[in-house]
Every structure is written in structure tokens, then in C-alpha cells.
Design a protein around this motif. Structure first.
Motif, short mmCIF file in Angstrom:
data_model
loop_
_atom_site.label_atom_id
_atom_site.label_comp_id
_atom_site.label_asym_id
_atom_site.label_seq_id
_atom_site.Cartn_x
_atom_site.Cartn_y
_atom_site.Cartn_z
N GLU A 161 -2.95 2.00 -37.75
CA GLU A 161 -3.18 1.81 -39.19
C GLU A 161 -2.97 0.35 -39.58
OE1 GLU A 161 -1.68 6.30 -40.53
OE2 GLU A 161 -0.39 4.56 -40.80
N ALA A 162 -1.90 -0.25 -39.06
CA ALA A 162 -1.62 -1.65 -39.38
C ALA A 162 -2.74 -2.56 -38.87
CB ALA A 162 -0.28 -2.06 -38.77
N LEU A 163 -3.23 -2.29 -37.68
CA LEU A 163 -4.32 -3.09 -37.12
C LEU A 163 -5.58 -2.94 -37.96
CD1 LEU A 163 -5.47 -4.91 -34.93
CD2 LEU A 163 -5.87 -2.88 -33.52
N LEU A 165 -5.72 -2.31 -41.15
CA LEU A 165 -5.51 -3.07 -42.38
C LEU A 165 -5.71 -4.57 -42.14
CD1 LEU A 165 -2.44 -1.12 -43.76
CD2 LEU A 165 -4.62 -1.40 -44.95
N MET A 166 -5.23 -5.07 -41.02
CA MET A 166 -5.43 -6.49 -40.73
C MET A 166 -6.90 -6.81 -40.54
SD MET A 166 -2.18 -7.60 -38.33
CE MET A 166 -1.84 -6.05 -37.50
N ALA A 174 -0.48 -4.37 -43.92
CA ALA A 174 -0.10 -4.19 -42.52
C ALA A 174 1.40 -4.38 -42.34
CB ALA A 174 -0.87 -5.17 -41.63
N ARG A 177 3.12 -1.27 -43.41
CA ARG A 177 3.05 -0.23 -42.38
C ARG A 177 3.99 -0.54 -41.23
NH1 ARG A 177 3.17 3.62 -43.60
NH2 ARG A 177 2.20 4.77 -41.89
N TRP A 178 4.18 -1.84 -40.92
CA TRP A 178 5.15 -2.19 -39.89
C TRP A 178 6.55 -1.70 -40.29
CZ3 TRP A 178 9.51 -5.19 -40.72
CH2 TRP A 178 10.35 -5.28 -39.60
N PRO A 329 2.59 -9.84 -39.30
CA PRO A 329 2.37 -8.43 -38.97
C PRO A 329 1.89 -8.21 -37.54
CG PRO A 329 0.72 -9.19 -40.56
CD PRO A 329 1.76 -10.25 -40.46
N VAL A 333 4.33 -5.80 -35.36
CA VAL A 333 3.76 -4.53 -34.89
C VAL A 333 3.83 -4.46 -33.36
CG1 VAL A 333 1.61 -3.22 -34.65
CG2 VAL A 333 2.29 -4.13 -36.89
#
Length: 414
Positions: A161-163, A165-166, A174, A177-178, A329, A333
């Protein structure tokens, strides 16, 4: 009707919509009113015309009352018009977003690829470990294995999910989410280093959260509503929680009470995530955790302090994607995903497992230098200065995303 009366009507409807004064805006050379604002202005004009055709000069109260009446009758029709014409609003935005995503991918390609490669390795290793050792864990009824596999799967999901968003240009999202990923990895390391009963308490705590949520739903929506629970369902949940409390002790439903047996705390001390974080040696991440929390909560943060604005030259309110601020991030992450993976693999430590953990850990530490080098190269290619306040490197891409502020509107300036 004279100009003053017409202006009064416009002011009234502007106040209903919370809009900007059209006349003053035009004089200042601001952007044209939005479509919705124009619809409101047309409605006011129609009300004014109806009075004029009847030969009536209304008072301000009469004009306000008539406008309200027309608004009540017309608002559904206005909404239907907006829905029917939604493509007119979003086609340009979608085109801009596609262009931004191409530029963002081009700028951060090596760094995004490094994190995705790490994710793939952790996913493959975790999947293989789960398949190989699950029969043994089931035979042993080892609750740590169940907790660790679910936590590892969740770490993979949150990292992905974080990736995502980035890639879409949301570095602050991101980072938020981290924050979750950090919690997951810390809990996984904690459970890995404690007795299996702690893992069982962790798994059992979900029952209490579910029961508490059910009571809250009934309180808010009322008994008998579509969302509410039946008395039988609540009684069953309550009985399950009472059984678990009889087995593990009271207060298991508190957020982190499940972790108490693995901590050295006074009996009446409230268990918090910080205790878990300290127990596994991750206090060095605490400043980053608090920083990430700013994006999760509604406390004030000056507009220029978001990650998406670290390269902006002009103070702005960021309302969409930016290709700035990815380094933090990316590295956070990577590190937390590696820790969550190590926690799982340590369930059956061996020389081979040690080698896998060492490689994953070293790979994770390489993501930050790759990201930093990627940023430096993109800045150099643009021929501008680097990351500092007042500078906007070539890579900075907030054109799609921002509303510019005037200097006298800022309480904090960069």
C-alpha cells in the motif's frame, strides 16, 4: 432592481455555498468561479429576475426567503446535472494524473524498483516458510507461528500500500502507512521473543475488540437497526470474552494488555505500544513514528512541512500528488518490512535462516542510498539546486496538486 440589491442576492447565495466573492475576485484577477459557483449565481439571478418581472422590489429578508425556497426545490436537480456531467469535471484531471504518474515513475524508477524487489524477496521467503513449517506448527499448536504468519502477511500488504501511494505521488500518505507497518513489525518481533502464551493472548484480544465495536454500533445506531447486533449475538460475544478473561485475567480487552506477561511492568501500569517498542529495541524509530502520526491526526501542521512540499519554492496547500519527499518513506518501509520478515523466520532459526535474514537486512539498508542517489541525479539533470527551503528542483511536480497562498495568508513561512 438596482446594483446594490443584486449584490445583496449574490452575497446571500455566496454565503450559502461558502464561496468566494465573485465581484471582488474578478477585480483581483483571480481564477474564474467554479461551475458550482456559477450555478449558484444563476439561481440568484433567476430569483432577482422573478421579482423584477413582478414589479416588486424585495427586502433583503424576502430575497433570502425566496432564494431558500428555490434552493430547496432545485438542489436535487442541480446534483443530477452535476452527476450527469461528471466526465466534464474529471477527464482533464485524469489526463493530468496520467502525465504526472509517468514523470514520477521516471524520476524515482531505481528507488521504486529496489523497494519492490525487496518486497518480492520477503514475500517469496515468507510464503515458502509458511508452507514448509505450517504442518509442524499445527501439530505443536504453536500460537506464535499463527500470529507471526498473519503479521508478516499484513506487513507485506501495508508495504505494498505504501509503495502504491508513493507511485501515485503521496509521500505523506506512504509515511502514514509506514506508521502501521512499524507497529506490525514491532509486535512481530515482540511475539517472536516471548512465550507462546503471549501470542495466544494476542490472538484472543481480537474477540474483545469485536465485542466492544458491536456495543458501540448498537449505542450509535440503536437496537433493531440494520447495523445492530441481536441480543443472542451480543450474549455469545460476551460469554466468549468472559471465558477468555477467566483464562488469561481481567483487562485483556485493553489495547496492549495482551503483552503484559512479556514485559516487566508494575501490576497497575497501563501497557502501551511504546513499552513493546522499547522491549524490542526500536526506540530509535520513535521520532519517525510521531512524525508519521501528524498525517494520521487532525492537529495543525504548517502547509510547507509535508513531505510533498520539501522541494517547493512557493508556499502552497498541497491537495494532490507531488513527486517530492520519497526518500524517508522508502527507507522506513524497507527497514520495517525486513524486521517483520526476520521475526517470522526466527521461529525456526538455523544457519540458513541466518543467511537469509542477513541478506534481507543488508538489502533493506541499501534502499535509502539508492533513493538519495536517484533524487540527486534528477535534481542535477534539471540544473537546479538541491533539497532546501526556497528551492524547487526540476523533479518537483506539484502543478497538478496545489492551491497557491498569498504571503500575508501564512502564519508560518518557509
Amino acid at each position: 432592481m438596482n446594483h446594490a440589491e443584486s449584490r445583496t442576492a449574490t452575497d446571500f447565495f455566496n454565503s450559502l455555498l461558502g464561496g468566494t466573492d465573485i465581484i471582488a475576485m474578478a477585480k483581483r484577477g483571480k481564477p474564474k468561479p467554479s461551475w458550482l459557483h456559477k450555478m449558484g449565481d444563476d439561481l440568484v439571478a433567476a430569483v432577482v429576475t422573478s421579482f423584477a418581472e413582478a414589479g416588486v422590489t424585495p427586502t433583503e429578508d424576502e430575497l433570502a426567503e425566496r432564494t431558500k425556497q428555490v434552493l430547496v426545490k432545485s438542489v436535487d436537480e442541480f446534483v443530477e446535472v452535476l452527476i450527469a456531467a461528471h466526465d466534464t469535471h474529471i477527464v482533464g484531471t485524469r489526463k493530468d494524473e496520467r502525465g504526472f504518474q509517468r514523470r514520477n515513475k521516471k524520476r524515482w524508477k531505481p528507488a521504486f524498483a529496489a523497494l519492490e524487489a525487496l518486497w518480492s524477496i520477503c514475500s517469496e521467503v515468507g510464503g515458502e516458510f509458511n508452507s514448509h513449517h505450517r504442518p509442524e506448527a499445527v501439530e505443536l499448536q504453536d500460537y506464535r507461528f499463527e500470529a507471526l504468519t498473519t503479521l508478516h502477511a499484513r506487513s507485506l500488504l501495508v508495504a505494498r500500500e505504501a509503495l502504491a501511494l508513493m507511485r501515485q505521488g503521496y509521500a505523506d500518505g506512504a509515511l502514514a502507512r509506514w506508521r502501521t507497518l512499524h507497529e506490525v513489525s514491532a509486535i512481530a518481533l515482540f511475539i517472536q521473543g516471548t512465550e507462546p502464551d503471549v501470542a495466544l493472548r494476542y490472538l484472543a484480544s481480537f474477540r474483545f475488540h469485536g465485542y466492544r465495536a458491536a456495543l458501540q454500533i448498537d449505542e450509535i445506531f440503536g437496537k433493531g437497526s440494520r447495523e445492530s447486533f441481536t441480543d443472542e449475538e451480543l450474549a455469545e460475544m460476551r460469554a466468549e470474552c468472559e471465558r477468555l478473561e477467566a483464562q488469561f485475567g481481567a483487562n485483556l480487552g485493553d489495547d496492549y494488555e495482551w503483552a503484559r506477561p512479556g514485559l516487566s511492568l508494575p501490576p497497575k501500569a497501563k501497557v502501551t505500544f511504546r513499552h513493546i517498542e522499547t522491549a524490542v529495541g526500536l526506540t530509535g524509530f520513535r521520532p519517525y513514528y510521531r512524525w508519521a502520526s501528524q498525517h494520521n491526526h487532525g492537529g495543525y501542521r504548517p502547509p510547507h512541512q509535508g513531505l510533498g512540499m520539501v522541494e517547493a519554492r512557493t508556499p502552497m496547500l498541497l491537495i494532490g500528488p507531488s513527486d517530492s519527499g520519497m526518500i524517508d518513506p522508502l527507507q522506513l518501509v524497507a527497514l520495517s518490512l525486513a524486521k517483520a520478515t526476520a521475526a517470522l523466520l526466527l521461529w525456526r532459526a538455523s544457519a540458513g535462516i541466518g543467511i537469509q535474514i542477513a541478506i534481507i537486512d543488508r538489502f533493506a539498508t541499501r534502499v535509502a542510498p539508492i533513493a538519495l542517489q536517484t533524487e540527486r541525479e534528477s535534481v542535477a539533470q534539471g540544473g537546479r539546486r538541491g533539497r532546501r527551503r526556497g528551492a524547487e528542483p526540476a523533479g518537483s511536480d506539484t502543478r497538478l496538486a496545489t492551491i497557491q497562498l498569498q504571503p500575508d495568508q501564512l502564519s508560518h513561512r518557509s
